[in-house]
Design a protein around this motif. Structure first.
Motif, PDB file in Angstrom:
ATOM      1  N   TRP A  98       0.832   3.900   4.123  1.00 25.61           N
ATOM      2  CA  TRP A  98      -0.541   3.650   3.657  1.00 25.61           C
ATOM      3  C   TRP A  98      -1.214   4.960   3.243  1.00 25.61           C
ATOM      4  N   ARG A  99      -1.063   5.983   4.065  1.00 23.29           N
ATOM      5  CA  ARG A  99      -1.685   7.264   3.733  1.00 23.29           C
ATOM      6  C   ARG A  99      -0.979   7.943   2.558  1.00 23.29           C
ATOM      7  N   ARG A 100       0.328   7.792   2.487  1.00 23.81           N
ATOM      8  CA  ARG A 100       1.048   8.391   1.368  1.00 23.81           C
ATOM      9  C   ARG A 100       0.706   7.715   0.041  1.00 23.81           C
ATOM     10  N   SER A 101       0.222   6.498   0.105  1.00 23.80           N
ATOM     11  CA  SER A 101      -0.086   5.746  -1.120  1.00 23.80           C
ATOM     12  C   SER A 101      -1.434   6.118  -1.706  1.00 23.80           C
ATOM     13  N   GLY A 106      -8.497   9.683  -3.759  1.00 24.34           N
ATOM     14  CA  GLY A 106      -8.800   8.547  -2.899  1.00 24.34           C
ATOM     15  C   GLY A 106      -8.313   7.214  -3.417  1.00 24.34           C
ATOM     16  N   ALA A 107      -7.908   7.159  -4.677  1.00 27.81           N
ATOM     17  CA  ALA A 107      -7.405   5.909  -5.241  1.00 27.81           C
ATOM     18  C   ALA A 107      -5.978   5.648  -4.738  1.00 27.81           C
ATOM     19  N   LEU A 108      -5.602   4.363  -4.781  1.00 27.37           N
ATOM     20  CA  LEU A 108      -4.281   3.975  -4.305  1.00 27.37           C
ATOM     21  C   LEU A 108      -3.269   3.982  -5.442  1.00 27.37           C
ATOM     22  N   ILE A 109      -2.056   4.409  -5.120  1.00 28.08           N
ATOM     23  CA  ILE A 109      -0.958   4.338  -6.072  1.00 28.08           C
ATOM     24  C   ILE A 109      -0.548   2.877  -6.213  1.00 28.08           C
ATOM     25  N   GLN A 114       3.656  -3.402  -1.444  1.00 18.67           N
ATOM     26  CA  GLN A 114       5.088  -3.620  -1.348  1.00 18.67           C
ATOM     27  C   GLN A 114       5.777  -2.486  -0.582  1.00 18.67           C
ATOM     28  N   ARG A 115       5.348  -1.260  -0.836  1.00 18.47           N
ATOM     29  CA  ARG A 115       5.961  -0.128  -0.141  1.00 18.47           C
ATOM     30  C   ARG A 115       5.633  -0.145   1.347  1.00 18.47           C
ATOM     31  N   ILE A 116       4.417  -0.529   1.682  1.00 20.62           N
ATOM     32  CA  ILE A 116       4.043  -0.621   3.097  1.00 20.62           C
ATOM     33  C   ILE A 116       4.878  -1.686   3.806  1.00 20.62           C
TER      34      ILE A 116
END
Length: 231
Positions: A98-101, A106-109, A114-116
């Motif tokens: 979640w943090r890596r995304s 501050g926006a999400l990749i 799905q990655r989480i």
């Protein structure tokens, strides 16, 4: 004559050690294999009982912390990226991804959800392998020990008949020791197999329930993160 035969039979030592000592080399090897399998099985059983008890206790403790209302980021900071508990490691895998995304702004990749989910699935798979480790040994012992014991019994009875033929005598003094030694192998086989089968079934069911709890938690946690992503 019959009284003398009975007296001689009663004088024979039928203790476990005496039966083992009189057995042929092949039967002794079979007995030692079965004793080793039994000890190995009980070592796994005791280890798994303690491990599963600790896993259930840890899961209950983590559930209380997770649903206590404490912010998930603070909980993650408290536990760290590599916590000791199994449930905590599943949670840490999801939070780490979640943090890596998050980008620097501050926006999400894209495809963060799905990655989480995959990260938690991998963590659950690792915990499953750890929980199930050793159970195939119990299954193997439970299915093969009776046949190994039977092999020792057949070999021992064969030697008993050879002894009868050599002495040309079918009295109890000649027959009883060989038959008793042979049957001891079957007894050891059953002694190894029965606990292995019983505890394999119990431990497999316990492991399935624990793993199911991890999967349920991962689904609930994924739902929480999904709401935040949608928001």
């Amino acid at each position: 004559m019959e009284a003398e035969t009975l007296a001689a039979a009663q004088a024979i030592d039928f203790s476990m050690w005496a039966l083992f000592a009189r057995a042929t080399l092949t039967v002794k090897i079979v007995m030692l294999m079965l004793i080793a399998a039994s000890v190995w099985s009980w070592a796994i059983i005791i280890d798994k009982l303690m491990s599963y008890r600790n896993a259930r206790r840890e899961a209950r403790r983590f559930d209380q912390a997770f649903w206590s209302g404490e912010p998930l980021d603070e909980l993650f900071d408290t536990l760290g990226p590599e916590p000791k508990g199994r449930s905590e490691r599943v949670f840490a895998a999801g939070m780490t991804e979640w943090r890596r995304s998050h980008r620097e702004d501050g926006a999400l990749i894209a495809n963060a959800q799905q990655r989480i989910d995959r990260s938690m699935d991998v963590a659950i798979q690792k915990e499953s392998e750890s929980l199930l480790k050793g159970l195939p040994v119990l299954a193997t012992v439970g299915s093969t020990a009776p046949f190994i014991g039977l092999f020792g019994t057949v070999f021992g009875i064969m030697n008993a008949f050879i002894e009868i033929a050599a002495q040309q005598n079918t009295s109890l003094v000649v027959v009883a020791p060989g038959i008793a030694e042979a049957l001891l192998a079957t007894g050891l086989g059953l002694m190894a197999a029965i606990p292995a089968v019983i505890f394999y079934n119990k431990l497999s069911a316990d492991a399935d329930r624990i793993i199911g709890g991890y999967e349920s938690f991962a689904d609930e946690f994924s739902t929480i993160l999904s709401r935040q992503l949608d928001a």
